[in-house]
Write a protein that holds these residues in place. Structure first.
Motif, mmCIF file in Angstrom:
data_model
loop_
_atom_site.group_PDB
_atom_site.id
_atom_site.type_symbol
_atom_site.label_atom_id
_atom_site.label_comp_id
_atom_site.label_asym_id
_atom_site.label_seq_id
_atom_site.Cartn_x
_atom_site.Cartn_y
_atom_site.Cartn_z
ATOM 1 N N ASP A 145 10.570 80.923 58.883
ATOM 2 C CA ASP A 145 9.831 79.663 58.981
ATOM 3 C C ASP A 145 10.575 78.617 58.170
ATOM 4 N N PHE A 146 11.293 77.730 58.847
ATOM 5 C CA PHE A 146 12.065 76.694 58.163
ATOM 6 C C PHE A 146 11.211 75.497 57.762
ATOM 7 N N LYS A 147 10.003 75.411 58.310
ATOM 8 C CA LYS A 147 9.146 74.256 58.023
ATOM 9 C C LYS A 147 8.216 74.524 56.852
ATOM 10 N N HIS A 148 8.290 75.747 56.304
ATOM 11 C CA HIS A 148 7.476 76.112 55.139
ATOM 12 C C HIS A 148 5.998 75.842 55.404
ATOM 13 N N GLY A 149 5.514 76.413 56.482
ATOM 14 C CA GLY A 149 4.130 76.232 56.863
ATOM 15 C C GLY A 149 3.173 77.031 55.997
ATOM 16 N N ALA A 150 1.934 77.092 56.459
ATOM 17 C CA ALA A 150 0.861 77.705 55.679
ATOM 18 C C ALA A 150 1.080 79.204 55.497
ATOM 19 N N THR A 151 0.602 79.689 54.356
ATOM 20 C CA THR A 151 0.591 81.133 54.076
ATOM 21 C C THR A 151 -0.816 81.504 53.653
ATOM 22 N N PRO A 152 -1.499 82.406 54.362
ATOM 23 C CA PRO A 152 -1.061 83.016 55.610
ATOM 24 C C PRO A 152 -0.970 81.993 56.741
ATOM 25 N N PRO A 153 -0.241 82.296 57.778
ATOM 26 C CA PRO A 153 -0.042 81.324 58.846
ATOM 27 C C PRO A 153 -1.332 81.072 59.617
ATOM 28 N N THR A 154 -1.514 79.822 60.039
ATOM 29 C CA THR A 154 -2.659 79.507 60.892
ATOM 30 C C THR A 154 -2.401 79.980 62.318
ATOM 31 N N SER A 155 -1.122 80.105 62.640
ATOM 32 C CA SER A 155 -0.719 80.609 63.947
ATOM 33 C C SER A 155 0.695 81.150 63.833
ATOM 34 N N VAL A 156 0.989 82.206 64.563
ATOM 35 C CA VAL A 156 2.364 82.739 64.533
ATOM 36 C C VAL A 156 3.338 81.772 65.198
ATOM 37 N N ASP A 157 2.791 80.728 65.850
ATOM 38 C CA ASP A 157 3.662 79.721 66.459
ATOM 39 C C ASP A 157 4.446 78.942 65.414
ATOM 40 N N GLN A 158 4.042 79.021 64.136
ATOM 41 C CA GLN A 158 4.747 78.265 63.117
ATOM 42 C C GLN A 158 6.111 78.868 62.805
ATOM 43 N N TYR A 159 6.353 80.103 63.262
ATOM 44 C CA TYR A 159 7.640 80.719 62.966
ATOM 45 C C TYR A 159 8.697 80.223 63.947
ATOM 46 N N ASP A 160 9.886 79.979 63.413
ATOM 47 C CA ASP A 160 10.961 79.417 64.220
ATOM 48 C C ASP A 160 11.803 80.488 64.900
ATOM 49 N N TYR A 161 11.990 81.617 64.226
ATOM 50 C CA TYR A 161 12.825 82.693 64.771
ATOM 51 C C TYR A 161 12.178 84.037 64.474
ATOM 52 N N TRP A 162 12.424 84.981 65.396
ATOM 53 C CA TRP A 162 11.885 86.324 65.296
ATOM 54 C C TRP A 162 13.003 87.348 65.500
ATOM 55 N N GLY A 163 12.820 88.498 64.874
ATOM 56 C CA GLY A 163 13.679 89.625 65.188
ATOM 57 C C GLY A 163 13.147 90.370 66.396
ATOM 58 N N GLN A 164 13.816 91.464 66.751
ATOM 59 C CA GLN A 164 13.437 92.228 67.933
ATOM 60 C C GLN A 164 12.331 93.234 67.654
ATOM 61 N N GLY A 165 12.070 93.488 66.376
ATOM 62 C CA GLY A 165 11.011 94.404 65.991
ATOM 63 C C GLY A 165 11.513 95.819 65.758
ATOM 64 N N THR A 166 10.785 96.544 64.906
ATOM 65 C CA THR A 166 11.078 97.953 64.650
ATOM 66 C C THR A 166 9.747 98.715 64.624
ATOM 67 N N GLN A 167 9.713 99.853 65.302
ATOM 68 C CA GLN A 167 8.473 100.621 65.439
ATOM 69 C C GLN A 167 8.205 101.452 64.189
ATOM 70 N N VAL A 168 6.985 101.354 63.702
ATOM 71 C CA VAL A 168 6.510 102.205 62.616
ATOM 72 C C VAL A 168 5.321 103.004 63.146
ATOM 73 N N THR A 169 5.432 104.317 63.067
ATOM 74 C CA THR A 169 4.355 105.197 63.512
ATOM 75 C C THR A 169 3.938 106.094 62.361
ATOM 76 N N VAL A 170 2.650 106.038 62.013
ATOM 77 C CA VAL A 170 2.112 106.850 60.926
ATOM 78 C C VAL A 170 1.175 107.875 61.547
ATOM 79 N N SER A 171 1.598 109.118 61.514
ATOM 80 C CA SER A 171 0.839 110.177 62.187
ATOM 81 C C SER A 171 1.210 111.522 61.609
ATOM 82 N N SER A 172 0.226 112.417 61.596
ATOM 83 C CA SER A 172 0.491 113.793 61.160
ATOM 84 C C SER A 172 0.806 114.675 62.361
#
Length: 126
Positions: free
Chosen positions: A99-126
């Motif tokens: 977020d280059f615009k230094h918006g609200a924390t926590p964000p009011t909307s995820v639209d405030q983010y300028d760039y995103w990564g591709q994501g990484t899966q986290v699975t918590v399971s026995s």
């Protein structure tokens, strides 16, 4: 070109730990607030944590406070999310966002983010 590349996800048992990394390139690291946002199947995006660009102040969602720690390494252009005492409800795809615009924390909307990564899966399971 701005790029964010996450890594470190995987399968872990309840109570276990993982450390996620987000390697940033294409911009001056430290000029942007950096956040982690997660999305579980069937749910909308959920803000998890933010580290501010100025004094490095950190913020956490109540659901992860006391268990997760966000940190940044300007020399490596990398932001981390250390996740301890993981629970099944932490299962999600975790995204790094800038977020280059230094918006609200926590964000009011995820639209405030300028760039995103591709994501990484986290699975918590026995």
């Amino acid at each position: 070109e701005v790029q964010l590349v996450e890594s470190g996800g995987g399968l872990v048992q309840p109570g276990g730990s993982l450390r996620l990394s987000c390697a940033a390139s294409g911009f001056t690291f430290g000029s942007s607030d950096m956040s982690w946002v997660r999305q579980a199947p069937g749910n909308g995006p959920e803000w998890v944590s933010t580290i501010n660009s100025d004094a490095g102040s950190t913020y956490y969602a109540d659901s992860v406070k006391g268990r997760f720690t966000i940190s940044g390494d300007n020399a490596k252009n990398t932001v981390y999310l250390q996740m301890n005492s993981l629970k099944p409800e932490d299962t999600a795809v975790y995204y790094c966002a800038a977020d280059f615009k230094h918006g609200a924390t926590p964000p009011t909307s995820v639209d405030q983010y300028d760039y995103w990564g591709q994501g990484t899966q986290v699975t918590v399971s026995s």
